[in-house]
Scaffold this active site. Sequence first.
Site, PDB file in Angstrom:
ATOM      1  N   TYR A  49       0.838  -1.198   0.000  1.00  0.00           N
ATOM      2  CA  TYR A  49       0.000   0.000   0.000  1.00  0.00           C
ATOM      3  C   TYR A  49       0.874   1.251   0.000  1.00  0.00           C
ATOM      4  O   TYR A  49       1.735   1.417   0.866  1.00  0.00           O
ATOM      5  CB  TYR A  49      -0.936   0.016   1.199  1.00  0.00           C
ATOM      6  CG  TYR A  49      -2.019  -1.047   1.170  1.00  0.00           C
ATOM      7  CD1 TYR A  49      -2.355  -1.702  -0.010  1.00  0.00           C
ATOM      8  CD2 TYR A  49      -2.712  -1.396   2.323  1.00  0.00           C
ATOM      9  CE1 TYR A  49      -3.336  -2.673  -0.039  1.00  0.00           C
ATOM     10  CE2 TYR A  49      -3.701  -2.369   2.302  1.00  0.00           C
ATOM     11  CZ  TYR A  49      -4.006  -3.008   1.115  1.00  0.00           C
ATOM     12  OH  TYR A  49      -4.986  -3.972   1.092  1.00  0.00           O
TER      13      TYR A  49
ATOM     14  N   SER B 264      -5.367 -14.431   2.384  1.00  0.00           N
ATOM     15  CA  SER B 264      -6.204 -13.458   1.690  1.00  0.00           C
ATOM     16  C   SER B 264      -6.339 -13.845   0.223  1.00  0.00           C
ATOM     17  O   SER B 264      -5.327 -14.162  -0.435  1.00  0.00           O
ATOM     18  CB  SER B 264      -5.572 -12.062   1.806  1.00  0.00           C
ATOM     19  OG  SER B 264      -6.226 -11.121   0.996  1.00  0.00           O
TER      20      SER B 264
ATOM     21  N   GLN C  82      -9.383 -13.260   4.194  1.00  0.00           N
ATOM     22  CA  GLN C  82      -9.801 -11.952   3.707  1.00  0.00           C
ATOM     23  C   GLN C  82     -10.324 -12.137   2.285  1.00  0.00           C
ATOM     24  O   GLN C  82      -9.695 -12.817   1.472  1.00  0.00           O
ATOM     25  CB  GLN C  82      -8.635 -10.973   3.732  1.00  0.00           C
ATOM     26  CG  GLN C  82      -9.037  -9.528   3.504  1.00  0.00           C
ATOM     27  CD  GLN C  82      -7.918  -8.543   3.829  1.00  0.00           C
ATOM     28  OE1 GLN C  82      -7.566  -7.706   3.007  1.00  0.00           O
ATOM     29  NE2 GLN C  82      -7.365  -8.650   5.034  1.00  0.00           N
TER      30      GLN C  82
ATOM     31  N   SER D 290     -13.670  -4.075   0.192  1.00  0.00           N
ATOM     32  CA  SER D 290     -14.552  -3.446  -0.814  1.00  0.00           C
ATOM     33  C   SER D 290     -16.028  -3.574  -0.451  1.00  0.00           C
ATOM     34  O   SER D 290     -16.837  -3.993  -1.284  1.00  0.00           O
ATOM     35  CB  SER D 290     -14.294  -4.028  -2.206  1.00  0.00           C
ATOM     36  OG  SER D 290     -13.014  -3.684  -2.673  1.00  0.00           O
TER      37      SER D 290
END
Length: 352
Positions: free
Chosen positions: A57, A155, A181, A210
């Site tokens: 990120y 995830s 996730q 999301s």
Amino acid sequence: MRYQTFGRHSGLRVSEYVLGTANFGSAPAAAGLEGSRAIFESFVGAGGTTIDVSNIYQDGEAETVLGDLLGRERDDYVVITKYTGSRSAQVRPGTTGNSRKTMIRSLEESLRRLRTDYVDVFMPHFPDGVTPLPEILAGFEDLIRAGKIRYGGVSNFPAWRVAGAAVRSELSGHRPLVGIQTEYSLAERSAERELLPMAQAHGLGVVLYSPLAGGLLTGKYRHGEQGRLSARAAADGTAGEGGEQRTAVLDAVLAVADEIGTGPVQVALAWLRQRAARAQTSMIPIVGPRTPAHLAGYLDALNVELDAHHYQLLDEVSAIRLGAPHEDVAGALAHGVDGDRSLLDDPLIPVI
């Protein structure tokens, strides 16, 4: 804000929202350093304790910013971070993927950026297509024993791989996976086919990303605003809201919001909270604000309850086809292959 344990295999207490930090950073499209601080402090002030980040990120800056914000109160928070990818301009085979080598290297770098000596939950961000899950599980075991992570999860892995890993960790006597996730929202309910039933059966907590479908459920694209979906549409040459059903879902969300005098964000998140309350394991959405005003809207949703007919409308308009074998089994049960099911209590735990 309320709290729950993360799945049935841990006593780890998590808040009912997870703060997503993908926008934490100084880039023009990010929240900015002061904005990131304001978002973090507002989330904590509302009782939030659980924070999601990743090594990719903002090219790693999100972890650095978060580390500065955690400060001396780091133990008050549950930090989830992830590895697998790289945003380097020159990606080398030895620096990406899910191997034990990459796992340890990435974790050490994340710990330095986060200014901490451990993370609470560590996950591969995506399957890499080559690393066996036993290698990932063995790596988690080593890192847990070393005190550098508290729990392991995965995830974006398919349900069959997660189920195999859950059983393998149980049989081996190793620490079990605690959670997964995955994407989930009114506009994207594919996880209901396999992932969510699997997580419920194996007692895994579920972190949902999301929850507003990349901004679709806010209605902002109908007003000409830009966002993640508009960038994706420009990249792949698509247009519109992604199909007739997604348009119908947004129409329903906007109609319910207008009827009860709130916003589409609050409606979409209220629906998700109701689905989570009905689940047989913990399901907690990630909210990823870019501004403090965005976060305020998400927090407002904690006080919104829809009427039963609103939930039914949203359930119906967003329903997906489960496909085979789910529909075949449902049809067979309806025709009495399992006797008179009206005489049976619903199981507390789904059959596996």
